[in-house]
Design a protein around this motif. Structure first.
Motif, PDB file in Angstrom:
ATOM      1  N   THR A  47       3.137  14.883 -88.681  1.00 38.69           N
ATOM      2  CA  THR A  47       4.198  13.865 -88.699  1.00 38.69           C
ATOM      3  C   THR A  47       5.606  14.477 -88.676  1.00 38.69           C
ATOM      4  O   THR A  47       6.590  13.749 -88.805  1.00 38.69           O
ATOM      5  CB  THR A  47       4.063  12.970 -89.939  1.00 38.69           C
ATOM      6  OG1 THR A  47       4.039  13.787 -91.111  1.00 38.69           O
ATOM      7  CG2 THR A  47       2.819  12.109 -89.872  1.00 38.69           C
ATOM      8  N   TYR A  64       8.882  11.403 -75.216  1.00 36.98           N
ATOM      9  CA  TYR A  64       8.672  10.268 -76.100  1.00 36.98           C
ATOM     10  C   TYR A  64       8.906   8.974 -75.332  1.00 36.98           C
ATOM     11  O   TYR A  64       9.995   8.737 -74.807  1.00 36.98           O
ATOM     12  CB  TYR A  64       9.629  10.329 -77.295  1.00 36.98           C
ATOM     13  CG  TYR A  64       9.635  11.658 -77.999  1.00 36.98           C
ATOM     14  CD1 TYR A  64       8.515  12.109 -78.692  1.00 36.98           C
ATOM     15  CD2 TYR A  64      10.763  12.469 -77.971  1.00 36.98           C
ATOM     16  CE1 TYR A  64       8.513  13.334 -79.328  1.00 36.98           C
ATOM     17  CE2 TYR A  64      10.779  13.694 -78.610  1.00 36.98           C
ATOM     18  CZ  TYR A  64       9.649  14.125 -79.279  1.00 36.98           C
ATOM     19  OH  TYR A  64       9.653  15.335 -79.904  1.00 36.98           O
ATOM     20  N   LEU A 112      11.195  13.177 -86.035  1.00 29.60           N
ATOM     21  CA  LEU A 112      11.691  14.029 -84.957  1.00 29.60           C
ATOM     22  C   LEU A 112      13.039  14.577 -85.406  1.00 29.60           C
ATOM     23  O   LEU A 112      14.047  13.869 -85.386  1.00 29.60           O
ATOM     24  CB  LEU A 112      11.830  13.224 -83.662  1.00 29.60           C
ATOM     25  CG  LEU A 112      10.608  12.398 -83.269  1.00 29.60           C
ATOM     26  CD1 LEU A 112      10.919  11.495 -82.085  1.00 29.60           C
ATOM     27  CD2 LEU A 112       9.430  13.307 -82.960  1.00 29.60           C
ATOM     28  N   VAL A 122      11.423   5.817 -79.202  1.00 28.43           N
ATOM     29  CA  VAL A 122      11.876   6.358 -80.484  1.00 28.43           C
ATOM     30  C   VAL A 122      12.393   5.155 -81.260  1.00 28.43           C
ATOM     31  O   VAL A 122      13.420   4.577 -80.910  1.00 28.43           O
ATOM     32  CB  VAL A 122      12.978   7.418 -80.307  1.00 28.43           C
ATOM     33  CG1 VAL A 122      13.501   7.867 -81.664  1.00 28.43           C
ATOM     34  CG2 VAL A 122      12.450   8.614 -79.526  1.00 28.43           C
ATOM     35  N   SER A 144       5.686   4.466 -86.979  1.00 27.27           N
ATOM     36  CA  SER A 144       6.856   4.472 -86.098  1.00 27.27           C
ATOM     37  C   SER A 144       7.337   5.909 -85.890  1.00 27.27           C
ATOM     38  O   SER A 144       6.776   6.860 -86.434  1.00 27.27           O
ATOM     39  CB  SER A 144       7.973   3.623 -86.698  1.00 27.27           C
ATOM     40  OG  SER A 144       8.478   4.240 -87.879  1.00 27.27           O
ATOM     41  N   SER A 145       8.393   6.063 -85.102  1.00 23.39           N
ATOM     42  CA  SER A 145       9.036   7.373 -84.911  1.00 23.39           C
ATOM     43  C   SER A 145      10.498   7.270 -85.336  1.00 23.39           C
ATOM     44  O   SER A 145      11.153   6.250 -85.116  1.00 23.39           O
ATOM     45  CB  SER A 145       8.927   7.817 -83.459  1.00 23.39           C
ATOM     46  OG  SER A 145       9.457   6.843 -82.588  1.00 23.39           O
ATOM     47  N   CYS A 178       4.902   7.917 -90.501  1.00 25.66           N
ATOM     48  CA  CYS A 178       6.124   7.851 -89.703  1.00 25.66           C
ATOM     49  C   CYS A 178       6.376   9.235 -89.113  1.00 25.66           C
ATOM     50  O   CYS A 178       6.483  10.222 -89.849  1.00 25.66           O
ATOM     51  CB  CYS A 178       7.298   7.409 -90.579  1.00 25.66           C
ATOM     52  SG  CYS A 178       8.901   7.375 -89.740  1.00 25.66           S
ATOM     53  N   LYS A 179       6.479   9.326 -87.786  1.00 24.60           N
ATOM     54  CA  LYS A 179       6.711  10.611 -87.124  1.00 24.60           C
ATOM     55  C   LYS A 179       8.188  10.958 -87.219  1.00 24.60           C
ATOM     56  O   LYS A 179       9.047  10.198 -86.781  1.00 24.60           O
ATOM     57  CB  LYS A 179       6.276  10.532 -85.670  1.00 24.60           C
ATOM     58  CG  LYS A 179       6.491  11.822 -84.883  1.00 24.60           C
ATOM     59  CD  LYS A 179       5.565  12.922 -85.353  1.00 24.60           C
ATOM     60  CE  LYS A 179       5.735  14.194 -84.517  1.00 24.60           C
ATOM     61  NZ  LYS A 179       5.126  14.081 -83.176  1.00 24.60           N
TER      62      LYS A 179
END
Length: 361
Positions: free
Chosen positions: A83, A100, A62, A103, A29-30, A59-60
């Motif tokens: 990541t 993106y 941001l 998110v 996921s992000s 898990c990315k």
């Protein structure tokens, strides 16, 4: 100071990362985190990156903050990893980044959170909690966010009216809105109201953890809260300066427990609900808190009058205790009472001669 080289700090990360939570929801996921360099955001990033490295969660992260340079220092261990991605952005400005498609999760933790900031940047204090929050909520809707977590505060309760010992989530005390100091609690209240508006009108799943006064090794060197000043003095072997009689009675939370509480609300919190992240084992008078730090540090507590800027930013609340029963029903249990949390913070600080170096805002 590189916290990720401190074994006690790593123990805190491991403890939260090993919590019995449905981590699989975050796999592939992000996760967008505002206030990434602050006390809460930076610890959560450390936990999620630990999960990525040790458990292959992928898990990315941001991370949003204002300073690339400070972020490069604080997150140097992750900077080149796939990541992790840092974006320098003032959330008071619209978020036009559409690269993106989705998110999945957002934690909005960007805010001024200490007295001098309230007094010297009152406009930024209010706008971040209102305009910034609106920008993030709109961004969440446009990017199909599954859950939006708004990090709120005990200060939304205002002053205790003498009709309760502990604030439950439906309590609403007194705030004199026609003051400079009101900017923080009133704008946090407005931020919560915006969350409810987006939940109703745009069907966004929002949850609101309300944090007790939070402390710990990720606090910023610029933090002017009383407990932060006490800890920095204690770590430096200096006397603890108390700028009042110290009879204020507050709830506190160690940062690792605050972040684990946020995660419990993320995974188990009901849409639209607020949850107090607090525990009675960390309720204490300010003078007693100062006394513990002085005792552990081998120093003394001394009294001193605050200057005008400091006084302008001080909370008027003299008793602010939070009822944590609701979040306990989600399964959350803190791992640190007030003395253990203070001792851990001091031990981590003392591992480096320069307290607070390498932390970011």
């Amino acid at each position: 100071m590189n916290l990720l080289q401190n074994e006690k700090y790593i123990e805190d990360i491991r403890s939260v990362a090993a919590a019995s939570l449905p981590w699989e929801r975050l796999s592939n996921s992000s996760f967008l985190i505002t206030g990434a360099g602050g006390m809460i955001g930076s610890f959560l990033i450390d936990v999620l990156m630990y999960r990525n490295q040790k458990y292959g969660m992928n898990c990315k992260i941001l991370a949003f903050g204002r300073s690339v340079h400070k972020a490069e220092v604080r997150f140097r261990d992750y900077w080149e990893q796939k990541t992790f991605e840092f974006t320098a952005h003032d959330i008071n400005l619209p978020l036009g980044n559409e690269k993106y498609r989705t998110v999945d999760y957002i934690l909005h933790a960007a805010s001024n959170t200490h007295p001098v900031a309230y007094a010297t940047d009152p406009i930024g204090t209010v706008t971040t909690n209102v305009i910034g929050t609106n920008n993030l909520l709109d961004f969440a809707c446009r990017h199909k966010t599954k859950k939006f977590v708004f990090a709120s505060t005990v200060e939304v309760y205002g002053e205790n009216q003498g009709d309760t010992d502990y604030f439950k989530e439906d309590y609403c005390g007194y705030i004199n809105c026609n003051t400079l100091r009101a900017g923080y609690p009133e704008s946090k209240r407005c931020g919560e109201a915006l969350c409810q508006a987006y939940r109703k009108q745009r069907e966004l799943d929002v949850v609101i953890p309300r944090l007790a006064r939070t402390y710990g090794p990720t606090m910023l060197s610029s933090d002017t809260k009383a407990i932060s000043q006490f800890l920095k003095k204690g770590a430096a072997g200096e006397n603890i300066i108390l700028k009042s009689e110290g009879t204020q009675l507050y709830s506190y939370t160690y940062v690792a427990d605050a972040v684990s509480g946020i995660l419990y609300t993320l995974f188990y919190g009901k849409a639209g609900e607020a949850y107090n992240v607090a525990d009675t084992a960390s309720d204490i008078m300010l003078k007693d808190l100062a006394g513990i730090i002085a005792e552990v540090s081998g120093t003394k507590v001394v009294f001193e009058l605050p200057d005008a800027v400091e006084a302008a930013g001080y909370s008027k609340a003299t008793k602010a205790l939070m009822d944590g029963e609701k979040i306990r029903k989600l399964g959350w249990k803190p791992g640190n009472d007030i003395k253990r949390g203070l001792c851990r913070t001091l031990e981590i600080f003392k591992a480096d001669k320069k307290v607070g170096r390498g932390e970011t805002k």
